[in-house]
Design a protein around this motif. Structure first.
Motif, short mmCIF file in Angstrom:
data_model
loop_
_atom_site.label_atom_id
_atom_site.label_comp_id
_atom_site.label_asym_id
_atom_site.label_seq_id
_atom_site.Cartn_x
_atom_site.Cartn_y
_atom_site.Cartn_z
N ARG A 158 47.51 48.48 64.37
CA ARG A 158 48.32 47.30 64.03
C ARG A 158 49.79 47.54 64.37
O ARG A 158 50.47 46.64 64.86
CB ARG A 158 48.17 46.96 62.53
N SER A 159 50.27 48.76 64.13
CA SER A 159 51.66 49.10 64.47
C SER A 159 51.86 49.05 65.98
O SER A 159 52.87 48.55 66.47
CB SER A 159 52.02 50.50 63.96
N LEU A 160 50.87 49.58 66.71
CA LEU A 160 50.95 49.56 68.17
C LEU A 160 51.02 48.13 68.68
O LEU A 160 51.86 47.79 69.53
CB LEU A 160 49.73 50.28 68.75
N ILE A 161 50.14 47.27 68.16
CA ILE A 161 50.11 45.88 68.60
C ILE A 161 51.44 45.18 68.31
O ILE A 161 51.94 44.40 69.12
CB ILE A 161 48.93 45.13 67.94
N GLU A 162 52.02 45.50 67.16
CA GLU A 162 53.30 44.90 66.80
C GLU A 162 54.39 45.30 67.81
O GLU A 162 55.19 44.47 68.23
CB GLU A 162 53.69 45.32 65.39
N VAL A 163 54.40 46.59 68.20
CA VAL A 163 55.39 47.06 69.18
C VAL A 163 55.18 46.36 70.52
O VAL A 163 56.13 45.89 71.16
CB VAL A 163 55.30 48.59 69.35
N VAL A 164 53.91 46.29 70.97
CA VAL A 164 53.61 45.64 72.26
C VAL A 164 53.97 44.16 72.21
O VAL A 164 54.55 43.61 73.15
CB VAL A 164 52.12 45.83 72.63
N ALA B 206 43.53 54.73 61.36
CA ALA B 206 43.39 54.28 62.75
C ALA B 206 43.70 52.79 62.88
O ALA B 206 44.43 52.37 63.79
CB ALA B 206 41.96 54.56 63.25
N GLU B 207 43.17 52.00 61.95
CA GLU B 207 43.42 50.55 61.99
C GLU B 207 44.89 50.24 61.73
O GLU B 207 45.48 49.37 62.38
CB GLU B 207 42.53 49.85 60.98
N LYS B 208 45.49 50.97 60.79
CA LYS B 208 46.92 50.78 60.49
C LYS B 208 47.76 51.13 61.72
O LYS B 208 48.71 50.42 62.06
CB LYS B 208 47.29 51.66 59.30
N TRP B 209 47.41 52.25 62.37
CA TRP B 209 48.16 52.68 63.56
C TRP B 209 48.05 51.65 64.67
O TRP B 209 49.03 51.34 65.35
CB TRP B 209 47.63 54.04 64.01
#
Length: 631
Positions: free
Chosen positions: A445-451, A440-443
């Motif tokens: 972080r990926s979301l935040i990077e995209v945003v 969940a935390e890894k996902w």
């Protein structure tokens, strides 16, 4: 950065120089018993440590090579990252070397180095022949492609090259988990006057800290950590992979046996019956038979038990099968643990394999439903299987289907993960969803990077729409699950949800040119007060193209500077001022017509009518005939 800990060990025939090699590597004498020094062989486990050229701190286990002390060798092999298979140049591979190789294969020790010792005793030609012979005899073992290092432990030849090779292999080793439950098989227990009971072992998982209350299993003996030593130095805590000495309060030496395990409470199971995936060594001369009495080795534990074969009448050499072992004493075990079987008499290694779980009862033989469950368990550690399935949010019902287990068993696994802070649980309407915390935390972080990248490329948009974000992340969930997961993540303040948009907690820095245009556009609109021009025409006057104008206007609306009313954009403070003037008038006069609004605000009918309709929508005014009153 988390400090990583490593453990290497030795294997090989008696008198091939394992202890001398460790002394050459570390400068530490591991033979500590008088009998060991007198006889010149290791009887008990010895321990040392060294610093590698890279700066890595490494623990070393010296295990006995004599056939009478295989039990100690098995205890020492538990938890090793690298094994040095020591072979004397003047003797080559001997019988005990072969049994050590079988044991290392069964325990699935991941990496090894072949160390040809005593090279000073032979000439180069002999050494070349010996190396060729060793490579040929190791081709069907775990050491088939292991590097070979030539050394003389007595004279110090090749020691630096060996250290470099160890360093190189350790760079590939995965770090043991110091965040999970504590588990330390105990290989020594003794008493120190004034301190009490001390246990030692290799910490397989978790972190031991001062003051912790732990259990010694089997037996559920409660003990409190009084002090900790690593490499003879007192420390406040110790992590997975380290050799540890733990001084325990509340327990007597007589209560603790070698083979016991120091663990976190309420995590691991203890039992007399274990489900097994069993392998009979190809080198065995006999099959493993039903009800055969064997010596069962797990970690530092040796217990007698009887084999209960589930899909064979007898298991031939080189074959695999499913079985249970009915132990004469309870043992702590976890799915995925590696074990070794030896004949009851004479003591000789015959097989081993993987623990699939602790069982409540003896299973019926040759039953397909029983074998199906064993096959599922054999795919991996049940907790690992569950964690693999919750690498994305899953409902309880979905997990029952994909894991093919009953609800009670699934509940047990979920409880274990909850107790160790390894699963996140939240609701999708009335449905409970489970998601592995690390995933969940890894996902997120990926979301935040995209945003963040989107905001950097589109600084005027203040975030990305939920729909576009879902597309960019390649999400295949239902829209309801997508919205639930987004809302769950926003609770941790890692990102914000604002209407239909997802925003980072820190917006991208506005480029200077765009910031300048925004300032000029905003200033120009302030000059028009309540009679703003057409957006595109007005924006062109400050260098903003027609295609960009709406994006600039939407940005100013989102940050609260402008309000969009009927195709026109007004400064927020002008609308607030107009509302105050209109409200004060209506409080005194009770009603107002459009013509009066024009005079009151100094605007034309073109602007008065949309403004009144806006105030109607905001419940500031209401229309009564041709006039407005306060709501």
């Amino acid at each position: 950065m988390v400090e990583r800990h490593y453990l290497i060990g030795t294997a090989g025939h008696v008198d091939h120089g394992k202890t001398e090699l460790i002394r050459a590597l570390s400068g530490i004498e591991t033979d500590r018993l008088r009998e060991e020094k007198q006889r010149g062989i290791s009887i008990e486990l010895g321990f040392a440590h060294m610093l590698l050229p890279s700066g890595r701190k490494v623990g070393i286990v010296d295990v006995p090579g004599h056939e009478k002390f295989i039990r100690q060798m098995l205890a020492g092999a538990s938890g090793m990252d690298i094994v040095m298979l020591v072979i004397a140049a003047d003797e080559g591979i001997m019988p005990q070397t072969k049994e050590h190789l079988d044991i290392l294969t069964l325990l699935e020790i991941p990496r090894g180095i072949v160390v040809i010792n005593k090279v000073d005793l032979v000439d180069e030609e002999w050494l070349e022949l010996m190396e060729e012979d060793i490579r040929e005899k190791l081709k069907d073992t775990v050491f088939h492609d292991a590097p070979i290092c030539r050394v003389s432990a007595v004279k110090g030849l090749g020691i630096d090259a060996l250290k470099n090779e160890i360093d190189k292999l350790l760079s590939e080793v995965e770090c043991k988990s110091s965040s999970g439950p504590i588990r330390m098989p105990i290989d020594r227990v003794f008493s120190i006057q004034g301190f009490g009971t001390v246990v030692t072992g290799t910490l397989q998982s978790g972190t031991i800290s001062l003051g912790q209350e732990l259990l010694i299993e089997p037996g559920e003996i409660v003990a409190k950590v009084r002090s900790i030593q690593v490499h003879n130095q007192k420390v406040k805590d110790s992590g997975a992979g380290q050799r540890v000495a733990v001084n325990l309060a509340g327990v007597e030496v007589a209560e603790v046996e070698r083979g016991s395990v120091l663990v976190s409470p309420k995590v691991f199971q203890v039992g007399n019956i274990l489900d097994l995936s069993l392998h009979n060594l190809p080198s065995s001369v006999k099959p493993i038979t039903q009800r055969q009495r064997v010596r069962f080795h797990l970690g530092t534990t040796e217990i007698l038990g009887r084999i209960h074969l589930l899909n064979h009448d007898e298991l031939p050499p080189g074959q695999n099968g499913f079985a249970q072992i009915l132990l004469e004493e309870p043992v702590l075990a976890a799915p995925g643990d590696r074990f070794v079987l030896r004949f009851y008499s004479p003591t000789q290694t015959i097989g081993g394999g993987k623990v699939l779980g602790v069982a409540d009862f003896k299973k019926k033989r040759f039953k397909e439903n029983v074998l199906d469950q064993m096959r599922i368990k054999d795919l991996g550690d049940p907790l690992e299987l569950l964690e693999k399935e919750i690498n994305e949010p899953r409902s309880f019902e979905e997990l029952l289907t994909c894991l093919q287990i009953n609800a009670e068993e699934l509940d047990k696994r979920i409880t274990t993960l909850k107790n160790n802070n390894r699963v996140e649980i939240f609701m999708e309407d009335d449905t409970k969803l489970l998601w592995g915390i690390e995933e969940a935390e890894k996902w997120r972080r990926s979301l935040i990077e995209v945003v963040m990248n989107y905001e950097k490329q589109n600084p005027l948009r203040l975030g990305i729409s939920r729909g576009e974000l879902k597309t960019r992340l390649g999400i295949q969930w239902t829209n309801r699950r997508w919205q639930t997961v987004l809302e769950q993540g926003a609770k941790y303040n890692t990102y914000y949800l604002k209407g239909s948009k997802v925003q980072t907690t820190e917006h991208a820095i506005m480029p200077p040119l765009i910031a300048k245009r925004l300032q000029e556009l905003s200033g120009r609109w302030e000059s028009f007060k309540l009679m703003p021009p057409d957006l595109q025409a007005g924006a062109e006057n400050v260098g903003i193209s027609k295609n960009e104008a709406v994006e600039y206007a939407q940005y100013l609306c989102e940050i609260g500077e402008w309000i969009h009313i009927d195709q026109l954009y007004y400064p927020q403070k002008e609308i607030e001022g107009a509302q105050t003037v209109l409200t004060d008038f209506l409080k005194k006069q009770g009603e107002i017509a459009v013509s009066e609004v024009r005079e009151l605000l100094g605007i034309s009918r073109k602007y008065a009518v949309p403004l009144l309709e806006y105030f109607d929508q905001q419940k500031v005014t209401k229309r009564v005939g041709d006039k407005r009153t306060l709501c």
